[in-house]
Write a protein that holds these residues in place. Structure first.
Motif, mmCIF file in Angstrom:
data_model
loop_
_atom_site.group_PDB
_atom_site.id
_atom_site.type_symbol
_atom_site.label_atom_id
_atom_site.label_comp_id
_atom_site.label_asym_id
_atom_site.label_seq_id
_atom_site.Cartn_x
_atom_site.Cartn_y
_atom_site.Cartn_z
ATOM 1 N N VAL A 128 -0.637 16.118 14.992
ATOM 2 C CA VAL A 128 -1.899 14.631 14.718
ATOM 3 C C VAL A 128 -1.106 14.454 13.318
ATOM 4 C CG1 VAL A 128 -3.927 15.411 15.795
ATOM 5 C CG2 VAL A 128 -3.615 15.877 12.998
ATOM 6 N N SER A 129 -0.483 15.353 12.276
ATOM 7 C CA SER A 129 -0.266 15.625 11.164
ATOM 8 C C SER A 129 1.860 14.423 10.440
ATOM 9 C CB SER A 129 0.215 17.098 10.363
ATOM 10 O OG SER A 129 1.774 17.595 11.224
ATOM 11 N N TYR A 130 1.372 13.908 12.170
ATOM 12 C CA TYR A 130 2.968 12.897 12.171
ATOM 13 C C TYR A 130 2.540 11.735 11.648
ATOM 14 C CZ TYR A 130 1.503 10.940 16.984
ATOM 15 O OH TYR A 130 1.213 11.014 18.278
ATOM 16 N N GLN A 131 0.571 11.960 12.297
ATOM 17 C CA GLN A 131 -0.319 10.680 11.650
ATOM 18 C C GLN A 131 -0.189 10.358 10.123
ATOM 19 O OE1 GLN A 131 -2.294 9.396 14.896
ATOM 20 N NE2 GLN A 131 -2.198 10.496 16.353
ATOM 21 N N PHE A 132 -0.157 11.231 9.518
ATOM 22 C CA PHE A 132 -0.198 11.428 8.025
ATOM 23 C C PHE A 132 0.808 11.915 7.249
ATOM 24 C CE2 PHE A 132 -3.991 12.436 10.414
ATOM 25 C CZ PHE A 132 -4.861 12.021 9.699
ATOM 26 N N GLU A 133 0.955 10.882 5.755
ATOM 27 C CA GLU A 133 2.140 11.819 4.942
ATOM 28 C C GLU A 133 1.612 12.027 3.776
ATOM 29 O OE1 GLU A 133 5.170 9.310 2.523
ATOM 30 O OE2 GLU A 133 3.850 8.471 3.463
ATOM 31 N N GLU A 134 2.265 13.174 2.942
ATOM 32 C CA GLU A 134 1.984 13.895 2.146
ATOM 33 C C GLU A 134 2.339 12.842 1.142
ATOM 34 O OE1 GLU A 134 1.767 18.859 2.492
ATOM 35 O OE2 GLU A 134 3.444 17.937 2.913
ATOM 36 N N VAL A 135 1.363 12.755 0.224
ATOM 37 C CA VAL A 135 1.570 12.031 -0.715
ATOM 38 C C VAL A 135 0.682 12.450 -2.108
ATOM 39 C CG1 VAL A 135 1.897 10.115 0.357
ATOM 40 C CG2 VAL A 135 -0.729 10.567 -0.972
ATOM 41 N N GLY A 136 1.234 12.481 -3.695
ATOM 42 C CA GLY A 136 0.524 12.976 -4.901
ATOM 43 C C GLY A 136 -0.468 11.407 -5.031
ATOM 44 N N HIS A 137 -1.586 12.197 -5.266
ATOM 45 C CA HIS A 137 -2.723 11.378 -5.400
ATOM 46 C C HIS A 137 -3.693 12.013 -7.227
ATOM 47 C CE1 HIS A 137 -6.985 9.782 -4.191
ATOM 48 N NE2 HIS A 137 -6.441 9.014 -4.227
ATOM 49 N N ILE A 138 -4.288 10.797 -7.695
ATOM 50 C CA ILE A 138 -4.815 10.736 -8.696
ATOM 51 C C ILE A 138 -5.435 9.982 -9.127
ATOM 52 C CG2 ILE A 138 -4.107 10.507 -11.482
ATOM 53 C CD1 ILE A 138 -1.399 11.014 -10.969
ATOM 54 N N LYS A 139 -6.525 10.212 -9.140
ATOM 55 C CA LYS A 139 -8.490 9.574 -9.733
ATOM 56 C C LYS A 139 -8.470 10.083 -10.997
ATOM 57 C CE LYS A 139 -11.541 9.355 -6.698
ATOM 58 N NZ LYS A 139 -12.536 10.266 -6.537
ATOM 59 N N ILE A 140 -9.018 8.082 -11.606
ATOM 60 C CA ILE A 140 -9.363 8.570 -12.840
ATOM 61 C C ILE A 140 -10.501 7.346 -13.493
ATOM 62 C CG2 ILE A 140 -8.805 7.422 -15.157
ATOM 63 C CD1 ILE A 140 -5.769 7.772 -14.143
ATOM 64 N N LYS A 141 -11.705 7.820 -13.990
ATOM 65 C CA LYS A 141 -12.620 7.257 -14.119
ATOM 66 C C LYS A 141 -11.970 5.585 -14.615
ATOM 67 C CE LYS A 141 -15.853 11.441 -14.355
ATOM 68 N NZ LYS A 141 -16.549 12.089 -15.260
ATOM 69 N N LYS A 142 -13.127 4.569 -13.936
ATOM 70 C CA LYS A 142 -12.649 3.477 -14.019
ATOM 71 C C LYS A 142 -13.210 2.792 -16.376
ATOM 72 C CE LYS A 142 -12.564 -0.297 -11.858
ATOM 73 N NZ LYS A 142 -13.555 -1.922 -11.014
ATOM 74 N N GLU A 143 -13.763 3.733 -15.950
ATOM 75 C CA GLU A 143 -14.141 3.442 -18.068
ATOM 76 C C GLU A 143 -13.561 3.718 -19.268
ATOM 77 O OE1 GLU A 143 -16.880 6.939 -16.410
ATOM 78 O OE2 GLU A 143 -16.025 5.010 -15.633
ATOM 79 N N LEU A 144 -12.471 4.476 -18.444
ATOM 80 C CA LEU A 144 -11.686 5.110 -19.076
ATOM 81 C C LEU A 144 -10.047 4.480 -19.655
ATOM 82 C CD1 LEU A 144 -11.435 8.587 -17.904
ATOM 83 C CD2 LEU A 144 -12.184 7.926 -19.843
ATOM 84 N N ILE A 145 -9.562 3.297 -18.536
ATOM 85 C CA ILE A 145 -8.389 2.573 -19.162
ATOM 86 C C ILE A 145 -8.991 0.973 -17.597
ATOM 87 C CG2 ILE A 145 -7.426 3.460 -17.167
ATOM 88 C CD1 ILE A 145 -4.699 2.753 -18.666
ATOM 89 N N THR A 146 -8.002 -0.313 -18.072
ATOM 90 C CA THR A 146 -8.458 -1.319 -17.804
ATOM 91 C C THR A 146 -7.702 -1.186 -16.699
ATOM 92 O OG1 THR A 146 -6.610 -2.263 -18.581
ATOM 93 C CG2 THR A 146 -9.173 -2.892 -19.770
ATOM 94 N N GLU A 147 -7.873 -2.152 -14.927
ATOM 95 C CA GLU A 147 -7.520 -2.360 -13.851
ATOM 96 C C GLU A 147 -5.734 -2.765 -14.734
ATOM 97 O OE1 GLU A 147 -7.404 -4.053 -9.023
ATOM 98 O OE2 GLU A 147 -8.780 -3.715 -11.381
ATOM 99 N N ASP A 148 -5.640 -3.414 -15.317
ATOM 100 C CA ASP A 148 -4.131 -3.538 -15.883
ATOM 101 C C ASP A 148 -3.534 -3.344 -16.321
ATOM 102 O OD1 ASP A 148 -4.749 -6.384 -14.476
ATOM 103 O OD2 ASP A 148 -5.346 -7.434 -16.071
ATOM 104 N N GLU A 149 -4.094 -2.355 -16.964
ATOM 105 C CA GLU A 149 -3.303 -1.536 -17.914
ATOM 106 C C GLU A 149 -2.837 -0.076 -16.823
ATOM 107 O OE1 GLU A 149 -5.431 -0.785 -22.888
ATOM 108 O OE2 GLU A 149 -6.308 -0.438 -21.124
ATOM 109 N N ILE A 150 -3.685 0.773 -16.364
ATOM 110 C CA ILE A 150 -3.272 1.663 -15.310
ATOM 111 C C ILE A 150 -2.436 1.090 -14.565
ATOM 112 C CG2 ILE A 150 -5.766 1.797 -13.990
ATOM 113 C CD1 ILE A 150 -4.138 4.658 -15.124
ATOM 114 N N PHE A 151 -2.565 -0.533 -14.050
ATOM 115 C CA PHE A 151 -1.716 -0.189 -13.111
ATOM 116 C C PHE A 151 -0.698 -0.426 -13.377
ATOM 117 C CE2 PHE A 151 0.841 -3.724 -10.457
ATOM 118 C CZ PHE A 151 0.483 -3.082 -9.269
#
Length: 249
Positions: free
Chosen positions: A130-153
């Motif tokens: 089943v792993s061919y149906q997935f892709e290994e990617v880097g993932h980073i999560k940041i709490k929303k109150e720390l930065i605005t959506e436009d800035e982090i994007f």
């Protein structure tokens, strides 16, 4: 809503918080100890350890527990024999599963997982099934109150990320596995406090499921995560947000 290992976003609590917290802390401690033993016991020079500590902090694991787990890596420890292993298969509704484990006995882990799959109308496959149906990617999560959506994007794209999605509680950044460290370092120049950073299995396509199948999958994931060797569970299901609201999750 696509399903993967970070179940905090779905909040499927079932009245066993203390037991879950104890088991979670145990798994986090094991990952911290192994990460520190395989590299330097310093988060500034050990990306895997940094990710493990970030996950522990996000789970509100006490600082003393984190320091104890790092210190444990510097002496003789049963954790020195632990190694990563991966298992793949299909769960209820034909949903694909990737299960990552940290184990000192692969035969025990395989036997336990095979029984769990068989008892839950699921099938454990071979490596690559089943792993061919997935892709290994880097993932980073940041709490929303720390930065605005436009800035982090804007910052994420400039850093080389491929996507930045803002949810109710977190901004989530995705990038190619090969660029993960470069993107993480760049993001940390803007935001020091990351909720999560690491390599995950992200589904290339998702399988839409109904309420009945969703409840079976949630129960199955609970059982998998209850196994002491299991560290992460990734799936490729997608559930309508209206169903989640209906279930009051």
């Amino acid at each position: 809503m696509a399903g993967h290992s970070h179940w905090a976003g779905i909040k499927h609590k079932k009245g066993k918080a203390d037991k879950q917290r104890s088991k979670l802390f145990s798994k986090l401690s094991r990952e911290i100890t192994v990460a520190a033993k395989l590299g330097l016991p310093d988060i500034e020079f050990n990306p895997r350890l940094r990710s493990a500590v970030q996950a522990a902090r996000e789970a509100n694991m006490p600082k003393d527990n984190i320091l104890r787990a790092i210190k444990k890596s510097q002496g003789p420890s049963e954790d020195s024999n632990y190694e990563k292993s991966q298992y793949e298969g299909f769960g209820p509704g034909g949903v694909a599963f990737i299960v990552e484990a940290l184990t000192d006995n692969k035969n025990r882990t395989f036997t336990n997982l095979r029984l769990l799959f068989e008892k839950n109308n699921a099938s454990l496959g071979v490596e690559g099934s089943v792993s061919y149906q997935f892709e290994e990617v880097g993932h980073i999560k940041i709490k929303k109150e720390l930065i605005t959506e436009d800035e982090i994007f804007s910052h994420a794209i400039e850093a080389g990320a491929e996507d930045c999605i803002s949810g109710e509680e977190h901004h989530e950044i995705y990038c190619k596995k090969e660029k993960f460290n470069e993107v993480r370092v760049s993001i940390e120049t803007k935001i020091k406090e990351l909720s999560f950073s690491g390599i995950i299995w992200k589904p290339k396509n998702t399988v839409s499921i109904n309420k009945e199948v969703f409840e079976k999958i949630i129960n199955f994931i609970d059982l998998l995560e209850d196994d002491e060797d299991v560290q992460n569970v990734y799936t490729n299901f997608d559930i309508d947000e209206n169903i989640l609201k209906e279930l009051e999750l």
